[in-house]
Design a protein around this motif. Structure first.
Motif, short mmCIF file in Angstrom:
data_model
loop_
_atom_site.label_atom_id
_atom_site.label_comp_id
_atom_site.label_asym_id
_atom_site.label_seq_id
_atom_site.Cartn_x
_atom_site.Cartn_y
_atom_site.Cartn_z
N LEU A 1 -32.30 -30.69 -29.13
CA LEU A 1 -33.53 -31.17 -29.77
C LEU A 1 -33.86 -30.46 -31.07
O LEU A 1 -34.68 -30.95 -31.85
CB LEU A 1 -34.71 -31.03 -28.80
N SER A 2 -33.23 -29.32 -31.29
CA SER A 2 -33.52 -28.54 -32.50
C SER A 2 -32.84 -29.16 -33.72
O SER A 2 -31.78 -29.78 -33.62
CB SER A 2 -33.04 -27.10 -32.32
N GLU A 3 -33.50 -28.96 -34.84
CA GLU A 3 -32.96 -29.43 -36.13
C GLU A 3 -33.03 -28.26 -37.10
O GLU A 3 -33.76 -27.31 -36.85
CB GLU A 3 -33.82 -30.58 -36.65
N PRO A 4 -32.31 -28.34 -38.20
CA PRO A 4 -32.43 -27.27 -39.19
C PRO A 4 -33.90 -27.08 -39.60
O PRO A 4 -34.58 -28.04 -39.96
CB PRO A 4 -31.58 -27.76 -40.37
N GLY A 5 -34.38 -25.88 -39.48
CA GLY A 5 -35.75 -25.57 -39.84
C GLY A 5 -36.78 -25.91 -38.77
O GLY A 5 -37.96 -25.67 -38.94
N ARG A 6 -36.34 -26.50 -37.67
CA ARG A 6 -37.26 -26.86 -36.58
C ARG A 6 -36.60 -26.56 -35.24
O ARG A 6 -35.86 -27.35 -34.69
CB ARG A 6 -37.62 -28.34 -36.64
N ARG A 7 -36.87 -25.38 -34.77
CA ARG A 7 -36.28 -24.90 -33.52
C ARG A 7 -37.19 -25.26 -32.34
O ARG A 7 -38.40 -25.06 -32.40
CB ARG A 7 -36.18 -23.39 -33.65
N VAL A 8 -36.62 -25.80 -31.28
CA VAL A 8 -37.38 -26.08 -30.07
C VAL A 8 -37.16 -24.92 -29.11
O VAL A 8 -36.01 -24.57 -28.81
CB VAL A 8 -36.94 -27.42 -29.42
N ALA A 9 -38.24 -24.31 -28.66
CA ALA A 9 -38.16 -23.15 -27.78
C ALA A 9 -37.80 -23.57 -26.36
O ALA A 9 -38.31 -24.57 -25.86
CB ALA A 9 -39.48 -22.39 -27.79
N ALA A 10 -36.94 -22.78 -25.74
CA ALA A 10 -36.54 -23.06 -24.36
C ALA A 10 -37.74 -23.07 -23.42
O ALA A 10 -37.80 -23.88 -22.48
CB ALA A 10 -35.50 -22.05 -23.89
N VAL A 11 -38.74 -22.22 -23.68
CA VAL A 11 -39.92 -22.18 -22.82
C VAL A 11 -40.66 -23.52 -22.87
O VAL A 11 -41.18 -23.99 -21.84
CB VAL A 11 -40.85 -20.99 -23.16
N PRO B 1 -25.09 -32.79 -15.94
CA PRO B 1 -26.37 -32.08 -15.98
C PRO B 1 -26.48 -31.19 -17.22
O PRO B 1 -25.48 -30.70 -17.73
CB PRO B 1 -26.37 -31.25 -14.70
N MET B 2 -27.71 -30.99 -17.67
CA MET B 2 -27.97 -30.17 -18.85
C MET B 2 -28.90 -29.02 -18.49
O MET B 2 -29.87 -29.22 -17.77
CB MET B 2 -28.64 -30.99 -19.96
N GLY B 3 -28.61 -27.85 -19.03
CA GLY B 3 -29.49 -26.71 -18.88
C GLY B 3 -30.58 -26.74 -19.94
O GLY B 3 -30.46 -27.43 -20.96
N ALA B 4 -31.64 -25.98 -19.72
CA ALA B 4 -32.77 -25.96 -20.65
C ALA B 4 -32.35 -25.51 -22.05
O ALA B 4 -32.82 -26.06 -23.05
CB ALA B 4 -33.88 -25.07 -20.11
N TYR B 5 -31.47 -24.52 -22.13
CA TYR B 5 -31.05 -24.04 -23.45
C TYR B 5 -30.21 -25.09 -24.17
O TYR B 5 -30.29 -25.24 -25.39
CB TYR B 5 -30.32 -22.70 -23.34
N ASP B 6 -29.40 -25.84 -23.42
CA ASP B 6 -28.62 -26.93 -24.02
C ASP B 6 -29.56 -28.02 -24.55
O ASP B 6 -29.34 -28.58 -25.62
CB ASP B 6 -27.66 -27.54 -23.01
N ILE B 7 -30.61 -28.31 -23.78
CA ILE B 7 -31.58 -29.31 -24.20
C ILE B 7 -32.31 -28.83 -25.45
O ILE B 7 -32.45 -29.59 -26.42
CB ILE B 7 -32.59 -29.60 -23.07
N ALA B 8 -32.74 -27.57 -25.46
CA ALA B 8 -33.43 -27.02 -26.63
C ALA B 8 -32.54 -27.10 -27.86
O ALA B 8 -33.01 -27.48 -28.94
CB ALA B 8 -33.85 -25.57 -26.36
N GLU B 9 -31.28 -26.79 -27.69
CA GLU B 9 -30.33 -26.85 -28.81
C GLU B 9 -30.17 -28.29 -29.30
O GLU B 9 -30.17 -28.56 -30.50
CB GLU B 9 -28.97 -26.29 -28.38
N LEU C 1 -42.61 -34.28 -26.64
CA LEU C 1 -41.61 -33.34 -26.14
C LEU C 1 -41.08 -33.78 -24.78
O LEU C 1 -39.87 -33.73 -24.54
CB LEU C 1 -42.17 -31.92 -26.05
N ARG C 2 -41.95 -34.22 -23.89
CA ARG C 2 -41.50 -34.69 -22.58
C ARG C 2 -40.56 -35.88 -22.75
O ARG C 2 -39.54 -35.98 -22.06
CB ARG C 2 -42.71 -35.08 -21.72
N ARG C 3 -40.91 -36.79 -23.66
CA ARG C 3 -40.06 -37.95 -23.95
C ARG C 3 -38.70 -37.50 -24.50
O ARG C 3 -37.66 -37.98 -24.06
CB ARG C 3 -40.76 -38.86 -24.95
N ASP C 4 -38.74 -36.57 -25.44
CA ASP C 4 -37.49 -36.10 -26.05
C ASP C 4 -36.60 -35.40 -25.03
O ASP C 4 -35.38 -35.59 -25.03
CB ASP C 4 -37.79 -35.16 -27.21
N VAL C 5 -37.21 -34.59 -24.16
CA VAL C 5 -36.43 -33.89 -23.13
C VAL C 5 -35.82 -34.90 -22.16
O VAL C 5 -34.62 -34.82 -21.85
CB VAL C 5 -37.30 -32.84 -22.39
#
Length: 163
Positions: free
Chosen positions: A60-70, A50-58, A36-40
């Protein structure tokens, strides 16, 4: 100052260089560089803005695999703590950094209001004066980051060419 205005690249040699630096730092400090650290870091380093955390979460997310902002925030905390990304407070967003800074180094971010790019530099003269001011006030800072908004050289040059 790092001259990124001509390339509109805030930083740091791109995602591959950022990942290589992170891997080296984690090996040297015996830290875990999780997927996750690598992906972020890859997501942030791949962008010129610059990217916000929610943009990063979005991103990194894929259909059926959501990455949580936390989870993204936890990864960003780690990456920030170790100088691999910087938080741009005025944007509540993050940029990668491939530059080595000494602990406590004061940074100045030059934020272009026109194109949104960010340049990173240090300003020893400002640091010296700020250090004296803080000492006089009996204040010990945790971080010394300044953000300056304006227009970058590329946008100023473009405006001059159009005018």
């Amino acid at each position: 100052m790092h001259d990124h205005a001509a390339t509109h690249d805030h930083g740091c040699g791109g995602a591959q260089a950022a990942i290589a630096r992170a891997e080296r730092l984690c090996r040297e400090r015996d830290l875990q560089f999780t997927r996750l650290r690598r992906d972020v870091l890859t997501a942030v380093a791949s962008q010129t803005r610059p990217m916000g955390a929610y943009d990063i979460a979005e991103a990194l997310s894929e259909p059926g695999r959501r990455v949580a902002a936390v989870s993204v925030y936890r990864a960003l905390d780690f990456l920030t703590e170790h100088g691999l990304v910087h938080r741009i407070a005025s944007r509540n967003a993050f940029v990668s950094c491939g530059h080595s800074h000494t602990d406590g180094a004061g940074l100045v971010f030059l934020i272009c209001r026109n194109c949104g790019t960010i340049d990173e530099t240090t300003a020893p003269e400002v640091e010296d004066q700020l250090g004296r001011t803080l000492a006089k006030a009996g204040f010990r800072p945790i971080s010394r980051i300044l953000e300056v908004e304006g227009e970058c050289g590329a946008c100023l040059g473009q405006a001059g060419a159009e005018g």
